[in-house]
Design an enzyme around this catalytic site. Structure first.
Site, PDB file in Angstrom:
ATOM      1  N   ALA A 153      -3.019  -1.463  -3.772  1.00  0.00           N
ATOM      2  CA  ALA A 153      -4.158  -0.549  -3.616  1.00  0.00           C
ATOM      3  C   ALA A 153      -3.620   0.766  -3.065  1.00  0.00           C
ATOM      4  CB  ALA A 153      -5.198  -1.122  -2.656  1.00  0.00           C
TER       5      ALA A 153
ATOM      6  N   HIS B  47      -4.183  15.098   5.289  1.00  0.00           N
ATOM      7  CA  HIS B  47      -3.485  14.003   5.986  1.00  0.00           C
ATOM      8  C   HIS B  47      -2.588  14.564   7.081  1.00  0.00           C
ATOM      9  CE1 HIS B  47      -4.588  11.521   2.473  1.00  0.00           C
ATOM     10  NE2 HIS B  47      -4.474  10.509   3.327  1.00  0.00           N
ATOM     11  N   HIS B  48      -2.090  13.645   7.915  1.00  0.00           N
ATOM     12  CA  HIS B  48      -1.152  13.978   8.994  1.00  0.00           C
ATOM     13  C   HIS B  48       0.134  14.594   8.439  1.00  0.00           C
ATOM     14  CE1 HIS B  48       1.074  10.363   7.808  1.00  0.00           C
ATOM     15  NE2 HIS B  48      -0.134   9.836   7.611  1.00  0.00           N
TER      16      HIS B  48
ATOM     17  N   LYS C 289       3.162  12.631   6.421  1.00  0.00           N
ATOM     18  CA  LYS C 289       3.009  12.034   5.085  1.00  0.00           C
ATOM     19  C   LYS C 289       4.042  12.621   4.124  1.00  0.00           C
ATOM     20  CE  LYS C 289      -0.428  10.752   1.662  1.00  0.00           C
ATOM     21  NZ  LYS C 289       0.112   9.398   1.557  1.00  0.00           N
TER      22      LYS C 289
ATOM     23  N   GLY D 239      -1.991   9.096  -2.737  1.00  0.00           N
ATOM     24  CA  GLY D 239      -2.299   8.090  -3.758  1.00  0.00           C
ATOM     25  C   GLY D 239      -3.804   7.952  -3.937  1.00  0.00           C
ATOM     26  N   THR D 240      -4.554   8.060  -2.839  1.00  0.00           N
ATOM     27  CA  THR D 240      -6.013   7.960  -2.904  1.00  0.00           C
ATOM     28  C   THR D 240      -6.587   9.116  -3.721  1.00  0.00           C
ATOM     29  OG1 THR D 240      -5.973   6.941  -0.745  1.00  0.00           O
ATOM     30  CG2 THR D 240      -8.091   7.842  -1.450  1.00  0.00           C
TER      31      THR D 240
ATOM     32  N   GLY E 262       0.821  -1.217   0.000  1.00  0.00           N
ATOM     33  CA  GLY E 262       0.000   0.000   0.000  1.00  0.00           C
ATOM     34  C   GLY E 262       0.845   1.252   0.000  1.00  0.00           C
TER      35      GLY E 262
HETATM   36  N1  LIG Z   1      -2.766   2.012   0.713  1.00  0.00           N
HETATM   37  C1  LIG Z   1      -3.259   2.375   1.911  1.00  0.00           C
HETATM   38  O1  LIG Z   1      -4.385   2.027   2.281  1.00  0.00           O
HETATM   39  C2  LIG Z   1      -2.389   3.205   2.827  1.00  0.00           C
HETATM   40  C3  LIG Z   1      -2.847   3.576   4.098  1.00  0.00           C
HETATM   41  C4  LIG Z   1      -1.979   4.270   4.936  1.00  0.00           C
HETATM   42  C5  LIG Z   1      -0.690   4.578   4.502  1.00  0.00           C
HETATM   43  N2  LIG Z   1      -0.302   4.223   3.252  1.00  0.00           N
HETATM   44  C6  LIG Z   1       1.065   4.447   2.768  1.00  0.00           C
HETATM   45  O2  LIG Z   1       1.886   3.441   3.335  1.00  0.00           O
HETATM   46  C7  LIG Z   1       3.203   3.928   3.533  1.00  0.00           C
HETATM   47  C8  LIG Z   1       3.618   3.719   5.001  1.00  0.00           C
HETATM   48  O3  LIG Z   1       2.752   4.451   5.836  1.00  0.00           O
HETATM   49  P1  LIG Z   1       2.974   4.494   7.430  1.00  0.00           P
HETATM   50  O4  LIG Z   1       1.944   5.450   7.924  1.00  0.00           O
HETATM   51  O5  LIG Z   1       3.053   3.124   8.004  1.00  0.00           O
HETATM   52  O6  LIG Z   1       4.427   5.184   7.482  1.00  0.00           O
HETATM   53  P2  LIG Z   1       5.499   5.096   8.682  1.00  0.00           P
HETATM   54  O7  LIG Z   1       6.504   6.185   8.382  1.00  0.00           O
HETATM   55  O8  LIG Z   1       4.830   5.077  10.006  1.00  0.00           O
HETATM   56  O9  LIG Z   1       6.192   3.663   8.456  1.00  0.00           O
HETATM   57  C9  LIG Z   1       7.081   3.360   7.413  1.00  0.00           C
HETATM   58  C10 LIG Z   1       8.095   2.366   7.965  1.00  0.00           C
HETATM   59  O10 LIG Z   1       8.913   1.887   6.894  1.00  0.00           O
HETATM   60  C11 LIG Z   1      10.225   1.733   7.409  1.00  0.00           C
HETATM   61  N3  LIG Z   1      11.181   1.647   6.314  1.00  0.00           N
HETATM   62  C12 LIG Z   1      11.793   2.645   5.634  1.00  0.00           C
HETATM   63  N4  LIG Z   1      12.586   2.125   4.687  1.00  0.00           N
HETATM   64  C13 LIG Z   1      12.507   0.771   4.786  1.00  0.00           C
HETATM   65  C14 LIG Z   1      13.089  -0.304   4.076  1.00  0.00           C
HETATM   66  N5  LIG Z   1      13.961  -0.116   3.077  1.00  0.00           N
HETATM   67  N6  LIG Z   1      12.741  -1.575   4.420  1.00  0.00           N
HETATM   68  C15 LIG Z   1      11.868  -1.794   5.422  1.00  0.00           C
HETATM   69  N7  LIG Z   1      11.271  -0.795   6.135  1.00  0.00           N
HETATM   70  C16 LIG Z   1      11.609   0.465   5.820  1.00  0.00           C
HETATM   71  C17 LIG Z   1      10.416   2.960   8.311  1.00  0.00           C
HETATM   72  O11 LIG Z   1      11.490   2.799   9.209  1.00  0.00           O
HETATM   73  C18 LIG Z   1       9.058   2.999   9.010  1.00  0.00           C
HETATM   74  O12 LIG Z   1       9.025   2.221  10.189  1.00  0.00           O
HETATM   75  C19 LIG Z   1       3.177   5.386   3.052  1.00  0.00           C
HETATM   76  O13 LIG Z   1       3.594   5.429   1.695  1.00  0.00           O
HETATM   77  C20 LIG Z   1       1.698   5.762   3.148  1.00  0.00           C
HETATM   78  O14 LIG Z   1       1.343   6.774   2.226  1.00  0.00           O
HETATM   79  C21 LIG Z   1      -1.124   3.545   2.415  1.00  0.00           C
END
Ligand SMILES: NC(=O)c1ccc[n+]([C@@H]2O[C@H](COP(=O)([O-])OP(=O)(O)OC[C@H]3O[C@@H](n4cnc5c(N)ncnc54)[C@H](O)[C@@H]3O)[C@@H](O)[C@H]2O)c1
Length: 238
Positions: free
Chosen positions: A100, A135-136, A139, A145-146, A75
């Protein structure tokens, strides 16, 4: 089902709780401090990997999952300029990838509603259309993306709009998306149609990350025994 988590941030931690509550096992957790774990036997034993990291790291993680022959549900947003390469690998090399921009079931209902409303509004040029997403402050990408998926739903159906733009509309054919970053907002998306005499607004407001995380776990359950490039439309079949 055995699940590997790639990215143990806000989403990864919420997904872990929901996956455990649905009787799944978490066999491997990878974050920025232990990237080598992706080459481990524990990771390779997973039925599916759920990836929520960052725009800059997601694609590389997908390649590593494909090399380990572990299907991926992701995601992460902000990397979609490379989605064609992923689709090719699914088609030509038999890889499995579920993507998604938003895993929430409610948002996917909202996507369908957005397209339906756009089809109607195509007949009423007195209305202009704009979008807003909030968003927060953590971000990394904008627009969300949505919001891009929603914009594509409008552009496919409203002939007088040609492209989405961030913050400004230079031409009448532009669909502006305004991106607001405040506090800890999980995600609000609004589409506004405005004429001289009235305004029509549709809005989705996520109360927490639980809806996204539940959708991602349901998608993992759906993906584990499938092949190819998959998305919410394959799963929900509206
Ligand atoms: N598709 C959806 O429904 C949806 C919903 C919420 C968030 N998102 C997206 O998901 C992503 C993550 O969101 P989040 O809120 O969990 O962010 P977050 O910053 O809380 O978490 C991201 C995590 O990824 C880790 N990370 C960074 N590089 C890495 C790597 N190479 N390998 C493994 N881990 C690594 C970071 O240390 C961090 O813990 C964002 O792109 C956000 O936009 C998508």
């Amino acid at each position: 089902m055995k699940i590997a988590l790639i990215g143990y941030g806000k989403m990864g931690k919420t997904i872990e709780q929901i996956a455990l509550s649905r009787g799944h096992q978490i066999v491997s957790i990878i974050d920025i401090n232990n990237p080598e774990e992706i080459y481990s036997d524990n990771f390779k034993s997973a039925d599916v990997a759920i990836e929520f990291t960052t725009p800059a790291t997601a694609f590389d993680n997908y390649m590593k999952c494909f090399a380990a022959d572990v299907p991926v549900v992701s995601g992460t947003t902000g990397w979609l300029n490379r989605i064609g390469e992923i689709k090719d690998m699914c088609e030509k090399e038999g890889k499995t990838f579920f993507y998604a921009s938003n895993f929430s079931i409610g948002v996917n209902i909202f996507f369908a509603l957005n397209k339906h409303l756009a089809k109607i509004m195509n007949q009423f040029p007195a209305y202009d259309v704009k979008m807003m997403e909030t968003h927060h402050i953590h971000k990394l990408d904008a627009p969300s993306g949505t919001a891009i998926t929603l914009a594509e739903g409008v552009l496919e159906n409203i002939e007088r709009k040609e492209r989405w733009t961030l913050e400004t509309a230079e031409k009448e054919t532009d669909l502006p998306i305004y991106a607001i970053r405040e506090g800890e907002v999980p995600g609000i998306h609004e589409i506004t149609y405005e004429s001289d005499v009235d305004t029509i607004v549709i809005k989705h407001d996520a109360k927490s990350r639980a809806g996204f995380a539940l959708g991602a776990v349901i998608a993992a359950e759906f993906t584990a025994d499938k092949k190819g490039f998959l998305g919410m439309e394959d799963m929900l079949k509206f």
